[in-house]
Design an enzyme around this catalytic site. Structure first.
Site, PDB file in Angstrom:
ATOM      1  N   GLU A 122      -5.192  -5.123  -5.246  1.00  0.00           N
ATOM      2  CA  GLU A 122      -4.859  -5.818  -3.951  1.00  0.00           C
ATOM      3  C   GLU A 122      -4.441  -7.131  -4.053  1.00  0.00           C
ATOM      4  OE1 GLU A 122      -8.370  -5.003  -1.538  1.00  0.00           O
ATOM      5  OE2 GLU A 122      -7.918  -2.850  -1.591  1.00  0.00           O
TER       6      GLU A 122
ATOM      7  N   SER B 165       0.848  -1.254   0.061  1.00  0.00           N
ATOM      8  CA  SER B 165      -0.005   0.092  -0.106  1.00  0.00           C
ATOM      9  C   SER B 165       0.923   1.340  -0.066  1.00  0.00           C
ATOM     10  CB  SER B 165      -0.862  -0.024   1.226  1.00  0.00           C
ATOM     11  OG  SER B 165      -2.001   0.933   1.063  1.00  0.00           O
TER      12      SER B 165
ATOM     13  N   HIS C 183      -4.265  -0.135  -4.298  1.00  0.00           N
ATOM     14  CA  HIS C 183      -5.464  -0.591  -4.431  1.00  0.00           C
ATOM     15  C   HIS C 183      -6.204   0.099  -5.622  1.00  0.00           C
ATOM     16  CE1 HIS C 183      -5.081  -0.971   0.151  1.00  0.00           C
ATOM     17  NE2 HIS C 183      -4.288   0.269  -0.029  1.00  0.00           N
TER      18      HIS C 183
END
EC number: 3.4.15.6
Length: 275
Positions: free
Chosen positions: A196, A127, A169
């Site tokens: 993801e 992330s 994402h």
């Protein structure tokens, strides 16, 4: 520019058990020194301890975590010594702007960069920890508005790799528009969108291989024939002609300098899985 000896591993967020297993099975031994950097998160103790336990469950016996923020200086002698000995540096998720604020430009950061270029070290992140790996990172641009001039913001990243935007994402949060906008403004950059539970391994700063069950999106604006970015006002929609996009899944790679997509041969895939 000298080819870096280190390896970058970036995950698009979500469940990161696959990333941790990949690092343990293919990158490091049970005795490797692993440092988890929790700067991006606002819950450093919980996050750091969770990653420490996750690596330890796979047999790793030298895992520590380090938090750097306004109250914890980066350039403490202990931190510099630990990073000098680390074989894997892992950046957690959270807010990538915190990595710029508290880590970028410090002695600790320069030590990480030097070791990545000169030694066979692995730098991994999920992330926010993945998004901050390049010399520029995206931090704003949402939905429909991401295709309006001025709505996508970028800033300096940690510069382990150059001229790449890594967005995370990607499919789950509808970030196609902002990555397309970012690379259209900077045609020397390659855009890499990570879904993801899906990630990339970058070797030598050049070859991008995919791992996980999802899709990696590559955007290349180097052949754009026309855009209206110089013509429209802030807040107006952008037009771009001939933006190139590739979809990669596991078993495929992308060469950044040549901007070439290819399927890995069975032999190369087997060799890669044993490194």
């Amino acid at each position: 520019m000298q080819t870096p000896k280190g390896t970058l591993i970036a995950l698009g967020g979500g469940d990161d058990d696959g990333l941790i297993s990949l690092i343990r099975s293919e990158i490091c031994s049970i005795n490797s020194n692993i440092e988890v950097i929790t700067t991006a998160t606002l819950e450093p103790m919980e996050s750091g301890q969770a990653y420490k336990e996750a690596f330890e469950e796979l047999g790793c016996n030298s895992v520590r975590f380090m938090h750097i923020d306004e109250d914890n200086e980066a350039d403490k002698p202990e931190n510099l010594e630990r990073i000098a000995q680390a074989e894997v540096i892992f950046f957690t998720g959270g807010n990538q702007l915190r990595l710029k604020e508290f880590l970028a430009g410090t002695q600790l950061h320069h030590l990480m960069q030097t070791r990545y270029h000169e030694e066979e070290i692995t730098i991994a992140g999920t992330s926010a920890g993945a998004a901050a790996m390049s010399n520029r990172m995206i931090y704003e641009g949402y939905g429909y508005y991401s295709l309006m001039k001025g709505e996508v913001k970028t800033t300096d990243g940690l510069s382990f790799i150059q001229n790449v935007f890594i967005d995370t994402h990607f499919t789950e949060r509808g970030r196609f528009g902002r990555l397309a906008h970012a690379v259209s403004k900077r045609p020397q950059f390659i855009g890499i969108g990570l879904g993801e539970e899906t990630g990339i391994i970058i070797k030598g700063g050049q070859h991008v291989e995919v791992f996980g069950n999802g899709v990696v999106t590559i955007m290349d604006s180097s052949h754009v024939r026309y855009s209206n970015l110089e013509e429209v006002e802030e807040g107006e929609p952008i037009a771009v002609e001939n933006l190139i996009m590739h979809l990669l899944v596991e078993g495929h790679e992308y060469c950044i300098p040549d901007r070439v997509f290819r399927k890995l041969s069975q032999k190369k895939r087997k060799t890669a899985s044993n490194t």
